[in-house]
Design a protein around this motif. Structure first.
Motif, short mmCIF file in Angstrom:
data_model
loop_
_atom_site.label_atom_id
_atom_site.label_comp_id
_atom_site.label_asym_id
_atom_site.label_seq_id
_atom_site.Cartn_x
_atom_site.Cartn_y
_atom_site.Cartn_z
N GLN A 382 0.82 -1.21 0.00
CA GLN A 382 0.00 0.00 0.00
C GLN A 382 0.85 1.26 0.00
O GLN A 382 0.61 2.20 0.75
N PHE A 384 1.19 3.42 -2.47
CA PHE A 384 0.53 4.53 -3.14
C PHE A 384 -0.89 4.76 -2.63
O PHE A 384 -1.66 5.47 -3.26
N GLY A 385 -1.22 4.18 -1.52
CA GLY A 385 -2.55 4.36 -0.97
C GLY A 385 -3.17 3.05 -0.54
O GLY A 385 -2.64 1.97 -0.84
N PRO A 386 -4.28 3.11 0.17
CA PRO A 386 -4.90 1.88 0.67
C PRO A 386 -5.44 1.04 -0.48
O PRO A 386 -5.85 1.53 -1.54
N ALA A 387 -5.43 -0.28 -0.28
CA ALA A 387 -5.93 -1.25 -1.25
C ALA A 387 -6.72 -2.31 -0.50
O ALA A 387 -6.41 -2.63 0.65
N ARG A 392 -4.55 -7.11 -2.06
CA ARG A 392 -3.25 -7.28 -1.43
C ARG A 392 -2.83 -8.74 -1.42
O ARG A 392 -1.66 -9.08 -1.63
#
Length: 602
Positions: A382, A384-387, A392
């Protein structure tokens, strides 16, 4: 592509081992050598600076000759003036390889040459493909690929020579080159005015003297001499190739100067096609050469055997073209004879080319796989940001698969290097007994649920030292034993034996083990595709056969061998002798001798 992150992907790699360091260095050469990386578009100066630092760090770990060899490799374009300037500060062989390999424009050369170190500028003298303005710049800087004229020897002989030399001596008192032609003298004066020192003039005179001495020596060797005993007879040199002209009857009438006396008069039509069957081939009218003569056709790649002087005796390859007079009459053939390569040398060169192609292919495949792995790690971590967790998990699986693929590429690269002799196992010291016992201890808990296993019957305090690097020996034993363990079926137990073989001038450690039933049924165990049923034990990406083949290549590179003996697989490695190995090979050999004596007494 929308953005190019290949350089960042390469810098994120953690290279381990000599092969990984060389691969990363080659990737940086490929990326930094591209002209578009430095011209046009957005440039990440911090990323490029990190790449230069990484290249310097890799240069400290890779020998200079190997780096120079990588720079000279074909298949990549070197169009970056910045990379040329960076490599010019390295060792002389690296700087010479870089400056002879670089493909720069005239503007880039003109801007680069004044920035080069003085010692690196001399390497440009060997290039003959420089633009005219670049050659003029080299002349202005005093970089020449020729020596000065010989010094005046007749200055004191005649008054005329002294009178002619006087003006030049007054113009340049320290310069003894007045006997040179006017244009040469003017050019030499210009070079002196540009700052040429007396040391450089002396160096050029020495180089000119060596060239003339070499030419005189060649003339002396080619000239006939009487056997007066004033010089030792020089060794006969084998000729590798020569040109010739043959008349319409197939008789050689002209040849190169070095072999003319030995081959003029030889009739090609009566020469055997091969030294293997000279009696059957000699004098035949239906040979390939005779048919070509009759039909006036070109001769290409035809084997032929010459007899006579030792320098020309042997098998040759004939290439020739028919010749005709202006009136259209057939006059004979003009061509060239070259030595026939030995089968072993040809096979070795063929294997080397195949290995080089495999390595280039792997280099091309590593880049996309590494990029996929990098993107998967970005999603999984993560960055570049939450996923979502599901994404994941998929990204983690993709990263793991990419890592296994890269590991398989490393195994292919290692096998290609070992089988062609480009990579050798480092010498060292390794306790084979402890490595085998520790490897089996790791495999036994995995095999216990299947009621299978590999046992080694040895005293707990025994040791057997082999002359191999510890890490290489441990990787070899894991590859071998893990392949055998992965092929074990349910309820299959194997008994391994480890013993020294000393005698007849050899000192080897011998590890033998019965083959599992799956591998025993294979005609060629090195081509088997057997894999573990549960996938817990993984000896390699390509199955047991490839793992055993790689283990065999490692054993042979270490001075031993891995082979099949009936239903057993046998590994031999050279023992470490002369290092006090009393508790190892000697103790085991003494125990074997005692057992044999006891058996003889009973």
């Amino acid at each position: 592509m929308f953005f190019d992150d290949r350089l960042a992907t390469v810098l994120r790699q953690r290279a381990t081992g000599e092969a990984g360091l060389r691969t990363q260095y080659r990737q940086l050469l490929d990326l930094l050598g591209k002209d578009r990386l430095h011209r046009g578009g957005r440039r990440d100066h911090s990323l490029i600076a990190a790449a230069w630092l990484k290249m310097d760090a890799l240069a400290e770990a890779i020998p200079a000759d190997k780096r120079a060899r990588m720079i000279r490799e074909p298949g990549w374009r070197f169009r970056s003036a910045d990379l040329a300037a960076h490599l010019a500060d390295d060792e002389p062989e690296v700087a010479a390889a870089a400056l002879s390999r670089a493909e720069l424009s005239s503007e880039d050369w003109s801007a680069l040459i004044p920035r080069l170190p003085v010692r690196a500028r001399g390497f440009l003298r060997l290039r003959r493909d420089m633009p005219v303005d670049v050659e003029a710049l080299l002349d202005r800087l005093g970089i020449h690929d020729r020596g000065l004229p010989r010094p005046e020897q007749a200055e004191a002989a005649t008054p005329t020579a002294q009178h002619d030399a006087a003006p030049a001596s007054r113009a340049s008192p320290a310069k003894p080159w007045s006997a040179a032609p006017p244009r040469k003298a003017a050019r030499n004066r210009d070079r002196d005015e540009t700052g040429r020192s007396e040391i450089s003039a002396l160096v050029e005179r020495i180089a000119q003297f060596r060239r003339e001495r070499s030419e005189n020596r060649i003339d002396a060797e080619l000239s006939p001499r009487l056997p007066l005993g004033e010089v030792a007879d020089r060794a006969e040199q084998r000729v590798s190739s020569f040109g010739f002209v043959a008349d319409a009857g197939g008789r050689i009438t002209w040849a190169s100067n070095d072999v003319a006396a030995m081959v003029i008069g030889i009739r090609l039509l009566s020469a055997p096609l091969s030294s293997a069957q000279p009696e059957e081939s000699a004098g035949r009218d239906d040979t390939v050469i005779a048919r070509a003569y009759a039909r006036r056709q070109p001769i290409s790649g035809t084997p032929i055997c010459l007899e006579g002087a030792e320098a020309i005796t042997g098998d040759w390859i004939l290439d020739a073209q028919p010749s005709f007079s202006p009136e259209g009459h057939f006059t004979g053939y003009a061509g060239r004879l070259r030595r026939s390569l030995a089968p072993a040398a040809f096979a070795g060169r063929h294997e080397a080319r195949e290995a080089d192609r495999i390595r280039q292919l792997l280099h091309e495949l590593r880049t996309p796989v590494t990029a996929v792995q990098g993107y998967a790690e970005v999603i999984q971590q993560q960055l570049f940001g939450p996923a979502p967790n599901e994404y994941r998990a998929l990204a983690a699986a993709i990263a793991a698969d990419a890592a296994r693929i890269l590991a398989g590429f490393d195994e292919l690269d290692r096998l290609a290097l070992l089988e062609t002799g480009a990579l050798a196992i480092e010498p060292g010291e390794a306790d084979l007994t402890q490595i085998v016992r520790r490897t089996l201890d790791q495999l036994c808990p995995v095999l216990e649920p299947r009621d299978a296993g590999i046992a080694l019957a040895l005293p707990p305090d025994s040791s057997l030292l082999v002359a191999s690097d510890h890490d290489d020996a441990e990787a070899l034993l894991w590859r071998l034993l893990a392949s055998l363990a992965a092929a074990c079926a349910k309820g299959e137990r194997l008994q391994a034996h480890l013993e020294p073989l000393v005698g007849n001038g050899t000192a080897l450690a011998r590890l033998s083990c019965p083959l599992p039933a799956v591998l025993a049924r294979e005609d060629d165990m090195f081509a088997a595709t057997a894999r573990a049923a549960d996938g817990v034990i993984n000896a390699g990406l390509f199955g047991a056969g490839f793992a055993l083949r790689l283990a065999r290549a490692e054993a042979r590179a270490a001075g031993g061998n891995l082979d099949r003996d009936a239903a057993q697989i046998v590994l031999t490695l050279p023992l470490l002798t002369g290092h006090g190995n009393h508790s190892g090979s000697e103790s085991l050999q003494l125990r074997r001798d005692d057992q044999q004596k006891q058996g003889a007494e009973t």
